[in-house]
Design a protein around this motif. Structure first.
Motif, PDB file in Angstrom:
ATOM      1  N   MET A   1       0.906  -1.261  -0.066  1.00  0.00           N
ATOM      2  CA  MET A   1       0.050  -0.056   0.049  1.00  0.00           C
ATOM      3  C   MET A   1       0.999   1.248   0.137  1.00  0.00           C
ATOM      4  O   MET A   1       1.889   1.288   0.972  1.00  0.00           O
ATOM      5  N   SER A 267     -10.026   6.355  -5.283  1.00  0.00           N
ATOM      6  CA  SER A 267      -9.014   5.359  -5.625  1.00  0.00           C
ATOM      7  C   SER A 267      -8.454   5.693  -6.758  1.00  0.00           C
ATOM      8  O   SER A 267      -9.025   6.302  -7.845  1.00  0.00           O
ATOM      9  N   TYR A 313      -9.740  -1.388   1.616  1.00  0.00           N
ATOM     10  CA  TYR A 313      -8.548  -1.861   1.800  1.00  0.00           C
ATOM     11  C   TYR A 313      -7.396  -1.890   0.687  1.00  0.00           C
ATOM     12  O   TYR A 313      -7.850  -2.779  -0.190  1.00  0.00           O
ATOM     13  N   GLY A 314      -6.621  -1.390   0.666  1.00  0.00           N
ATOM     14  CA  GLY A 314      -5.483  -1.508  -0.421  1.00  0.00           C
ATOM     15  C   GLY A 314      -6.061  -0.696  -1.645  1.00  0.00           C
ATOM     16  O   GLY A 314      -5.215  -0.626  -2.691  1.00  0.00           O
ATOM     17  N   LYS A 315      -7.031  -0.036  -1.658  1.00  0.00           N
ATOM     18  CA  LYS A 315      -7.547   0.587  -2.839  1.00  0.00           C
ATOM     19  C   LYS A 315      -7.640   2.226  -2.445  1.00  0.00           C
ATOM     20  O   LYS A 315      -7.558   2.841  -3.122  1.00  0.00           O
ATOM     21  N   TYR A 474      -1.283   0.541   8.584  1.00  0.00           N
ATOM     22  CA  TYR A 474      -1.488   0.033   7.553  1.00  0.00           C
ATOM     23  C   TYR A 474      -1.820  -1.741   7.364  1.00  0.00           C
ATOM     24  O   TYR A 474      -2.167  -2.270   6.135  1.00  0.00           O
ATOM     25  N   ALA A 476      -4.344  -4.824   7.492  1.00  0.00           N
ATOM     26  CA  ALA A 476      -5.453  -5.359   7.240  1.00  0.00           C
ATOM     27  C   ALA A 476      -6.689  -5.454   8.378  1.00  0.00           C
ATOM     28  O   ALA A 476      -5.943  -5.833   9.526  1.00  0.00           O
TER      29      ALA A 476
END
Ligand code: GLC
Ligand code: CA
Length: 556
Positions: A1, A267, A313-315, A474, A476
């Motif tokens: 990320m 995003s 998450y992650g986007k 960061y 999850a």
């Protein structure tokens, strides 16, 4: 990320009128902010968001702007603002301004010009339409004040206001208006401001032809502007023409939008905003708006949080908040005033241990709670007055509505910050513009500073734990007990490093069994809102509103 400063920020919101009065006229101001910069810094805050500081008739307490490039004389002037800006920067804190461009004040010079004639160059800065016979152009209702159209006899036209009458909507389809917006952004960014919180920014594009809306008690027509046809296009234009030239952060307030909209707007490399202020998790005890109260449901709240956590998450990136100037105090709402300290700390743990940027609203960090006014005449807000009319129409008595307003109005968050136990809570040396909550003798910053067990000191500890950890910044997120009625339990993971977060929403003792193979005796207890945390490997008893955070380091 990808990492970014705003992802590691802790943002403190100042609603200036009630933060701290520096010159003794009963109204909060920038002098007062200057006095408290060290305090704000001491929390672990890295950025300040100012609710509007601009000149304004204060019909919606600053969200009705009469001059975008100046400071309201009640709060100070540009020179004093620069001092605050420098003071914040010297302490390593960024400054974020509120940008309110869906509407202006009706006292803004543009609007005054637009009233002069239909061919005045400013006429098309606003949304003016002919009526239909004797009726307004369509059936839209405002959020704040009856119909969304106000008639002007001289022009024989109506102007649109989706909020109060004194907040005419700008016509963002007019390229000149968009140039003005860019010029406002440029003005503040060139001065050194670090970003914007963009007020109801997702409302700026209205459906072509302004069709009738689905009838509702308020805000009829909202489906035609809550995420309008040109929203993405206009935000892209702002980004490309202005914002990209500065290292600038943008958070957009976005009522009635879901995680899907967040992905569209926040995003990818062409994102137009850095994050959204969602309302989903603020509807766990109400229907559509705070005023229509229903019993709090942990499942409704967690569903909202879980969805945003998992989908983004992650986007994209989440804004984590429980309070601001538009909602009642969270302890009175999702917590319990009888367990003020416990529930205040638990709610902070529940929210800020998730993935995203914490937003803390003034007074939240000392556990301020709702006010209890004895008469409707003591309220100050256009929303309260509008709801009073609505509730009366539906047959509620004044007494019944007073109860509702005390419980649900956003004015609960607008009482002066309680600094100490002296007169007026140390907010001012004279009677403040709005009444101080009488509990200031017990709940105040000075008291909280002295008490190692205070909510304030817990916030400091929690933020330190979070900020020093890649896992909390960061890692999850996963809800581990998605159906539990009383306990919100989730994990954060980064590689093999893990944390287990356990939050009880119960006012009585309850039993907690660890999900998966978590072993409480093997974890390191990072946070707990009780002095001890007895546990067996896979079971423990949770006291009312107990919160615990266990840490499991990387496996070697
Ligand atoms: C936003 C602000 C709120 C204001 C409204 C109209 O929701 O946060 O305080 O009343 O917009 O500007
Ligand atoms: Ca003042």
């Amino acid at each position: 990320m990808a990492k970014d400063w705003y992802k590691e920020a802790v943002i403190y919101q100042i609603w200036p009128r009630s933060f701290k009065d520096g010159n003794g006229d009963g109204i909060g101001d920038l002098e007062g902010v200057l006095e408290k910069l060290d305090y704000i810094k001491s929390l672990g805050v890295t950025a300040i968001w100012f609710s509007p500081l601009y000149p304004s008739p204060q019909a919606d307490y600053g969200y009705d702007i009469a001059d975008y490039k100046n400071i309201c004389p009640e709060y100070g002037d540009l020179e004093l603002f620069k001092k605050v800006l420098d003071g914040a920067h010297e302490r390593g804190m960024k400054v974020i301004m509120d940008l309110v461009v869906n509407h202006t004040s009706d006292e803004h010079p543009w609007f005054k010009e637009s009233l002069k004639s239909k061919d005045n160059p400013y006429h098309d800065y606003y949304i003016w339409r002919r009526g239909k016979g004797k009726r307004p152009p369509n059936n839209w209702l405002s959020m704040f004040e009856g119909g969304a159209w106000e008639y002007n006899k001289g022009l024989d036209e109506y102007y649109l206001h989706v909020f109060a009458k004194k907040q005419p909507d700008l016509n963002m389809d007019n390229p000149k208006v968009r140039e003005e917006v860019k010029s406002i952004m440029d003005f503040w960014l060139s001065m050194g401001v670090d970003g914007f919180r963009e007020d109801v920014i997702t409302f700026i594009s209205k459906q072509d032809g302004l069709p009738n809306g689905f009838p509702l008690p308020i805000a009829t027509g909202i489906e035609h502007y809550k995420h309008g046809p040109h929203l993405l296009e206009y935000l892209t234009e702002f980004r490309k023409d202005t914002l990209e030239k500065h290292d600038c952060f943008m958070v957009g307030e976005s009522p009635l939008t879901g995680a899907k909209d967040a992905l569209e707007l926040t995003s990818g490399k062409d994102k137009v905003l850095d994050m959204l202020i969602s309302f989903d998790h603020m509807q766990a005890d109400c229907f559509m708006t705070d005023t229509v109260a229903v019993p709090f449901s942990l499942n409704r709240m967690r569903k909202a949080f879980d969805t945003w956590q998992e989908k983004l998450y992650g986007k994209a990136w989440n804004a984590l908040y429980l309070e601001n100037h538009d909602h009642p105090r969270i302890i009175s709402r999702y917590g319990n005033e009888k367990f003020r300290k416990e529930s205040g700390k638990m709610l902070a743990t529940m929210c800020y241990m998730q993935c995203g940027t914490p937003f803390i609203y003034q007074g939240q960090e000392i556990g301020m709670v709702n006010n209890n006014l004895s008469s409707l005449s003591e309220f100050k807000d256009v929303v309260t007055f509008n709801n009073e009319k609505l509730f009366k129409k539906f047959g509620f008595s004044e007494e019944q509505y007073l109860k509702i307003a005390n419980k649900t109005s956003r004015e609960n968050a607008r009482t002066p910050v309680q600094w100490d136990s002296s007169a007026y809570g140390g907010f001012s040396t004279t009677e403040p513009w709005f009444s101080v909550n009488p509990n200031y003798t017990e709940i105040n910053v000075e008291e909280a500073e002295k008490d190692p067990d205070s909510i304030l000191n817990y916030y400091r500890k929690l933020l330190k734990v979070r900020q020093n950890s890649e896992l909390f910044l960061y890692g999850a997120f996963k809800d581990l007990l998605p159906k539990d009625e009383k306990i919100y339990c989730y994990e954060r993971t980064l590689g093999t490093e893990k944390a287990l977060i356990i939050c009880s929403f119960s006012d009585t003792m309850c039993t907690f069994r660890t999900p998966g193979d978590y072993d409480l005796e093997k974890g390191e207890l990072l946070l707990c809102n009780y002095p001890d945390a007895p546990a067996k490997a896979h079971i423990c008893a949770l006291r009312p509103y107990e919160a615990r955070v266990y840490y499991y380091p990387k496996e070697k």
